[in-house]
Scaffold this motif. Sequence first.
Motif, PDB file in Angstrom:
ATOM      1  N   HIS A 147       0.851  -1.179   0.000  1.00 23.01           N
ATOM      2  CA  HIS A 147       0.000   0.000   0.000  1.00 23.01           C
ATOM      3  C   HIS A 147       0.889   1.233   0.000  1.00 23.01           C
ATOM      4  CE1 HIS A 147      -3.714  -2.202   1.865  1.00 23.01           C
ATOM      5  NE2 HIS A 147      -3.505  -2.516   0.599  1.00 23.01           N
ATOM      6  N   ILE A 148       0.303   2.374  -0.343  1.00 28.65           N
ATOM      7  CA  ILE A 148       1.041   3.632  -0.396  1.00 28.65           C
ATOM      8  C   ILE A 148       0.611   4.496   0.781  1.00 28.65           C
ATOM      9  CG2 ILE A 148       1.501   5.717  -1.753  1.00 28.65           C
ATOM     10  CD1 ILE A 148       0.721   3.989  -4.258  1.00 28.65           C
ATOM     11  N   LEU A 149       1.570   4.913   1.575  1.00 26.72           N
ATOM     12  CA  LEU A 149       1.293   5.811   2.690  1.00 26.72           C
ATOM     13  C   LEU A 149       1.593   7.248   2.266  1.00 26.72           C
ATOM     14  CD1 LEU A 149       2.733   3.786   5.702  1.00 26.72           C
ATOM     15  CD2 LEU A 149       0.448   3.708   4.689  1.00 26.72           C
ATOM     16  N   VAL A 150       0.691   8.144   2.633  1.00 19.96           N
ATOM     17  CA  VAL A 150       0.794   9.564   2.291  1.00 19.96           C
ATOM     18  C   VAL A 150       0.991  10.351   3.583  1.00 19.96           C
ATOM     19  CG1 VAL A 150      -0.366  11.526   1.198  1.00 19.96           C
ATOM     20  CG2 VAL A 150      -0.823   9.186   0.380  1.00 19.96           C
ATOM     21  N   ARG A 151       1.971  11.238   3.580  1.00 19.25           N
ATOM     22  CA  ARG A 151       2.200  12.088   4.758  1.00 19.25           C
ATOM     23  C   ARG A 151       2.240  13.541   4.320  1.00 19.25           C
ATOM     24  NH1 ARG A 151       6.412  14.660   7.493  1.00 19.25           N
ATOM     25  NH2 ARG A 151       6.231  14.668   9.787  1.00 19.25           N
ATOM     26  N   TYR A 152       1.431  14.380   4.987  1.00 19.14           N
ATOM     27  CA  TYR A 152       1.444  15.822   4.769  1.00 19.14           C
ATOM     28  C   TYR A 152       2.114  16.501   5.948  1.00 19.14           C
ATOM     29  CZ  TYR A 152      -2.545  15.414   1.443  1.00 19.14           C
ATOM     30  OH  TYR A 152      -3.378  15.099   0.410  1.00 19.14           O
ATOM     31  N   GLU A 153       2.776  17.592   5.658  1.00 23.84           N
ATOM     32  CA  GLU A 153       3.187  18.529   6.705  1.00 23.84           C
ATOM     33  C   GLU A 153       2.814  19.925   6.227  1.00 23.84           C
ATOM     34  OE1 GLU A 153       7.119  19.991   9.240  1.00 23.84           O
ATOM     35  OE2 GLU A 153       7.108  18.026   8.251  1.00 23.84           O
ATOM     36  N   SER A 154       2.019  20.632   7.035  1.00 26.57           N
ATOM     37  CA  SER A 154       1.548  21.956   6.635  1.00 26.57           C
ATOM     38  C   SER A 154       2.598  23.013   6.938  1.00 26.57           C
ATOM     39  CB  SER A 154       0.245  22.299   7.359  1.00 26.57           C
ATOM     40  OG  SER A 154       0.501  22.584   8.723  1.00 26.57           O
ATOM     41  N   THR A 155       2.400  24.208   6.377  1.00 23.59           N
ATOM     42  CA  THR A 155       3.312  25.310   6.674  1.00 23.59           C
ATOM     43  C   THR A 155       3.273  25.678   8.152  1.00 23.59           C
ATOM     44  OG1 THR A 155       1.531  26.822   6.027  1.00 23.59           O
ATOM     45  CG2 THR A 155       3.197  26.297   4.356  1.00 23.59           C
ATOM     46  N   GLY A 156       2.206  25.322   8.837  1.00 27.32           N
ATOM     47  CA  GLY A 156       2.098  25.572  10.274  1.00 27.32           C
ATOM     48  C   GLY A 156       2.656  24.462  11.137  1.00 27.32           C
ATOM     49  N   GLY A 157       3.162  23.393  10.513  1.00 26.79           N
ATOM     50  CA  GLY A 157       3.797  22.307  11.256  1.00 26.79           C
ATOM     51  C   GLY A 157       2.884  21.150  11.604  1.00 26.79           C
ATOM     52  N   ALA A 158       1.593  21.215  11.245  1.00 29.31           N
ATOM     53  CA  ALA A 158       0.676  20.100  11.504  1.00 29.31           C
ATOM     54  C   ALA A 158       0.980  18.960  10.532  1.00 29.31           C
ATOM     55  CB  ALA A 158      -0.771  20.540  11.369  1.00 29.31           C
ATOM     56  N   VAL A 159       0.746  17.722  10.998  1.00 26.04           N
ATOM     57  CA  VAL A 159       1.060  16.534  10.208  1.00 26.04           C
ATOM     58  C   VAL A 159      -0.205  15.691  10.040  1.00 26.04           C
ATOM     59  CG1 VAL A 159       2.353  14.354  10.197  1.00 26.04           C
ATOM     60  CG2 VAL A 159       3.471  16.472  10.914  1.00 26.04           C
ATOM     61  N   GLY A 160      -0.364  15.126   8.861  1.00 22.81           N
ATOM     62  CA  GLY A 160      -1.474  14.215   8.602  1.00 22.81           C
ATOM     63  C   GLY A 160      -0.998  13.021   7.792  1.00 22.81           C
ATOM     64  N   ALA A 203      -8.385   8.853  -2.338  1.00 16.39           N
ATOM     65  CA  ALA A 203      -8.784   8.538  -0.957  1.00 16.39           C
ATOM     66  C   ALA A 203      -7.630   8.701   0.012  1.00 16.39           C
ATOM     67  CB  ALA A 203      -9.330   7.109  -0.883  1.00 16.39           C
ATOM     68  N   GLY A 204      -6.442   8.260  -0.371  1.00 15.54           N
ATOM     69  CA  GLY A 204      -5.293   8.395   0.529  1.00 15.54           C
ATOM     70  C   GLY A 204      -4.946   9.842   0.797  1.00 15.54           C
ATOM     71  N   PHE A 205      -5.067  10.695  -0.221  1.00 12.15           N
ATOM     72  CA  PHE A 205      -4.779  12.118  -0.059  1.00 12.15           C
ATOM     73  C   PHE A 205      -5.857  12.808   0.764  1.00 12.15           C
ATOM     74  CE2 PHE A 205      -1.549  11.147  -2.953  1.00 12.15           C
ATOM     75  CZ  PHE A 205      -0.732  12.244  -3.167  1.00 12.15           C
ATOM     76  N   ASP A 206      -7.115  12.419   0.556  1.00  8.30           N
ATOM     77  CA  ASP A 206      -8.210  12.984   1.332  1.00  8.30           C
ATOM     78  C   ASP A 206      -8.098  12.561   2.798  1.00  8.30           C
ATOM     79  OD1 ASP A 206     -10.977  14.309   1.368  1.00  8.30           O
ATOM     80  OD2 ASP A 206     -11.436  12.333   2.186  1.00  8.30           O
ATOM     81  N   MET A 207      -7.741  11.307   3.031  1.00 12.62           N
ATOM     82  CA  MET A 207      -7.571  10.810   4.399  1.00 12.62           C
ATOM     83  C   MET A 207      -6.484  11.586   5.132  1.00 12.62           C
ATOM     84  SD  MET A 207      -6.595   6.902   5.509  1.00 12.62           S
ATOM     85  CE  MET A 207      -7.690   6.236   4.247  1.00 12.62           C
ATOM     86  N   ALA A 208      -5.379  11.865   4.442  1.00 11.19           N
ATOM     87  CA  ALA A 208      -4.304  12.636   5.061  1.00 11.19           C
ATOM     88  C   ALA A 208      -4.773  14.039   5.421  1.00 11.19           C
ATOM     89  CB  ALA A 208      -3.101  12.695   4.124  1.00 11.19           C
ATOM     90  N   ALA A 209      -5.627  14.620   4.584  1.00  4.71           N
ATOM     91  CA  ALA A 209      -6.161  15.953   4.876  1.00  4.71           C
ATOM     92  C   ALA A 209      -7.032  15.936   6.131  1.00  4.71           C
ATOM     93  CB  ALA A 209      -6.961  16.470   3.681  1.00  4.71           C
ATOM     94  N   TRP A 210      -7.891  14.932   6.261  1.00  6.16           N
ATOM     95  CA  TRP A 210      -8.732  14.824   7.458  1.00  6.16           C
ATOM     96  C   TRP A 210      -7.895  14.575   8.709  1.00  6.16           C
ATOM     97  CZ3 TRP A 210     -13.651  15.879   8.602  1.00  6.16           C
ATOM     98  CH2 TRP A 210     -14.546  16.077   7.548  1.00  6.16           C
ATOM     99  N   SER A 211      -6.867  13.746   8.582  1.00  5.42           N
ATOM    100  CA  SER A 211      -5.979  13.479   9.715  1.00  5.42           C
ATOM    101  C   SER A 211      -5.277  14.752  10.170  1.00  5.42           C
ATOM    102  CB  SER A 211      -4.954  12.411   9.308  1.00  5.42           C
ATOM    103  OG  SER A 211      -3.951  12.259  10.269  1.00  5.42           O
ATOM    104  N   LEU A 212      -4.777  15.520   9.200  1.00  4.67           N
ATOM    105  CA  LEU A 212      -4.114  16.785   9.531  1.00  4.67           C
ATOM    106  C   LEU A 212      -5.115  17.771  10.125  1.00  4.67           C
ATOM    107  CD1 LEU A 212      -1.479  18.623   7.391  1.00  4.67           C
ATOM    108  CD2 LEU A 212      -3.414  19.886   8.312  1.00  4.67           C
ATOM    109  N   PHE A 213      -6.290  17.860   9.525  1.00  4.33           N
ATOM    110  CA  PHE A 213      -7.327  18.779   9.994  1.00  4.33           C
ATOM    111  C   PHE A 213      -7.710  18.480  11.445  1.00  4.33           C
ATOM    112  CE2 PHE A 213     -11.970  19.575  10.433  1.00  4.33           C
ATOM    113  CZ  PHE A 213     -11.985  20.954  10.271  1.00  4.33           C
ATOM    114  N   ALA A 214      -7.884  17.195  11.773  1.00  7.02           N
ATOM    115  CA  ALA A 214      -8.246  16.815  13.135  1.00  7.02           C
ATOM    116  C   ALA A 214      -7.117  17.137  14.105  1.00  7.02           C
ATOM    117  CB  ALA A 214      -8.594  15.329  13.196  1.00  7.02           C
TER     118      ALA A 214
END
Length: 369
Positions: free
Chosen positions: A32-45, A103-114
């Motif tokens: 599977h492919i894991l997606v990780r975001y880091e925002s300019t504010g330092g939040a991670v999803g 879906a993986g990108f959307d999931m990362a967004a919700w994780s970061l948002f939460a």
Amino acid sequence: MTRIAHVSLRRVRLPLVHEFQTSSHAKRFLEHILVRYESTGGAVGWGEIASPSGPFYSAETVSSCWAVARDFLIPIVRATEWDHPAALAGAMAKVRGNHFARAGFDMAAWSLFAAASDVPLAAALGGTRARAEAGVSLGIEPTIDALLEQVASRVAEGYRRVKLKIAPGWDVEPVRAVRAAFPDVPVHVDANGAYSESDIAVFSSLDELGLLMIEQPFAPRALVAHAALQSRLRTPICLDETVEDVDDLVTALRLGAGRVLNIKVSRMGGLTHALRAHDVARAEGVPVWCGGMHEFGIGRAANVALSSLPGFTLPSDVSGSDKYYARDVTTRPIVCADGWVDVPSTPGLGWEPDREFIESMTVDRVDVS
């Protein structure tokens, strides 16, 4: 407003503890492919693209998702400012199809948002339950005796519903044997679209076995055939591959093509669209449950959060990580106890990704800053 400063993709391979046989092929390990975001504010999803390796469940594969994610979704995510995950999902909608990748990108967004909102993912989605009722999915075994052993093992572990894969030549007799051995256990069957309208006799026989539901008897677009079959059966038909978006759901409901909905985050393009499908189904009085794609811990965590929503009135495929993997990609495994999985109350995803282990099991990587 949120802007993503860094996107990472990791193509991760994990061995399965028990070979999972379907009508198309056997699985010994999963990528599977894991997606990780880091925002300019330092939040991670974190998110997970849980596509199959081959084009047997859907047209997408791990390789096709990798190309779409790298070449199209990363640039969209990097260029979009958003205040809610639905806004980012809207930006990604210009990419047609490719539900698993989105879906993986959307999931990362919700994780970061939460995480940035300091609330659990379940609460961000509108969940109301402190635990999710868990069912289990079993593949096609070499013999009926082997199947009965698998069912006995999972029932002993407390799972509250057993799903059996069926295919032509492996249907009425194994299901009848399970029903006879476990008369009080809720059982349903999943055909993954393997049958045609000429197989009505099979479903008439299954209809006599007191099943919870019959999942996806015919091909995804065979809505009229599903409606005709449902009119002949007492057992509810559950739609899976047929419903890729909310428009599909509305069409299916108007035709009477099914009475139960399996909501898979991956199949529907992410948590944003899964949430909309839940709302439509609930308004129509259609029971739903959360299906799975043998997710690693990140995707499984999203399924647990989604299953806390009020419309999920049937046991979901949120079985413990140990059913599939000796070691998962989270620092602690997702555990099913007596048929229930606790919904985390900590902010964000609820389970911490084990980055060192993820890197050790990675077979390809992309990092874009």
